[in-house]
Design a protein around this motif. Structure first.
Motif, short mmCIF file in Angstrom:
data_model
loop_
_atom_site.label_atom_id
_atom_site.label_comp_id
_atom_site.label_asym_id
_atom_site.label_seq_id
_atom_site.Cartn_x
_atom_site.Cartn_y
_atom_site.Cartn_z
N ASP A 54 0.82 -1.22 0.00
CA ASP A 54 0.00 0.00 0.00
C ASP A 54 0.86 1.27 0.00
N TYR A 55 2.16 1.13 0.19
CA TYR A 55 3.10 2.26 0.15
C TYR A 55 2.64 3.41 1.04
N ARG A 56 2.16 3.08 2.22
CA ARG A 56 1.66 4.08 3.14
C ARG A 56 2.75 5.05 3.57
N ALA A 57 3.97 4.56 3.61
CA ALA A 57 5.07 5.44 4.02
C ALA A 57 5.23 6.61 3.06
N ASP A 108 1.11 5.93 -5.85
CA ASP A 108 1.98 4.96 -6.54
C ASP A 108 2.94 5.66 -7.48
N ARG A 109 2.44 6.67 -8.20
CA ARG A 109 3.27 7.36 -9.18
C ARG A 109 4.40 8.15 -8.53
N LEU A 110 4.18 8.59 -7.31
CA LEU A 110 5.20 9.37 -6.62
C LEU A 110 6.15 8.49 -5.79
N THR A 111 5.84 7.21 -5.71
CA THR A 111 6.73 6.30 -4.99
C THR A 111 7.94 5.99 -5.87
N PRO A 112 9.14 6.08 -5.34
CA PRO A 112 10.35 5.80 -6.15
C PRO A 112 10.29 4.43 -6.81
N GLY A 113 10.80 4.35 -8.03
CA GLY A 113 10.75 3.12 -8.79
C GLY A 113 11.40 1.95 -8.09
#
Length: 222
Positions: A54-57, A108-113
């Protein structure tokens, strides 16, 4: 367990969405697996995950930064602002930003690849172990894995297969699989990768008559 070369598929070309795996598509993928297993002793499994994390961080970090900046703006540019007004602005900004990042694809788009890639790889390996694919009698299980949110494509093979299949063959199959996912052809990606690998496996692990299907052919959805 040994992993074959893998590749994240990256952004879908021309903004296309990944193809939908409906019931008919699922049946065709499972039929392709059954046909491939008639040609060799290998166990093949297909997995599709909606997302690996979920990339909550990411949302919390970006919302905190946004709230802090909003507080500075209010304090510097609103003459009548006091501490309570600044804190209220920061709180409201944090909540709004967090909601946007959590409820839309923006997070998601702003989470580093590399974070997306690592999360998808971890999930793939966890599923490989949970499904018992590292415990087959001949150590010859293969998993075809796609994580939709991360646009991640991977094939994982147990040690007996990894030791026998040429590196160039692996890379050719994973590259073709990845290309299909990039264009949105998710079903075709699975079926063509399964068919291509089955030809290779038939050489190294040829069918020897009646076999026990140790792992279900059903598409695993996460």
């Amino acid at each position: 367990m040994a992993a074959v070369p893998s590749a994240a598929a990256g952004p879908v070309a021309n903004g296309r969405r990944l193809g939908v795996i409906d019931k008919d598509a699922q049946n065709r993928i499972e039929t392709a697996i059954a046909a491939a297993e008639l040609r060799s002793r290998a166990e093949l499994v297909a997995v599709i995950a909606g997302r690996a994390s979920d990339y909550r961080a990411t949302g919390i970090a970006l919302s905190t930064i946004g709230a802090f900046l909003a507080g500075i703006v209010v304090w510097a540019w609103v003459p009548w602002s006091d501490t309570s007004r600044v804190l209220l602005t920061e709180f409201a900004t944090f909540i709004v930003l967090l909601a946007v990042l959590e409820l839309t694809p923006l997070g998601d788009r702003l989470t580093p690849g590399h974070v997306l890639h690592t999360a998808a790889q971890r999930l793939a390996r966890a599923i490989f172990l949970e499904q018992g694919l590292a415990r087959t009698l001949e150590r010859n299980a293969v998993m075809f894995f796609v994580s939709v949110a991360e646009r991640h494509v991977e094939i994982i093979a147990d040690e007996a297969i990894d030791a026998k299949v040429d590196q160039a063959q692996w890379q050719g199959i994973i590259d073709a699989f990845t290309d299909k996912v990039r264009t949105g052809a998710l079903e075709a990606g699975y079926i063509e990768a399964i068919a291509a690998l089955s030809k290779v496996l038939a050489t190294h692990f040829p069918a020897n008559g009646e076999r026990v299907n140790a792992v279900s052919n059903r598409l695993i959805r996460l």
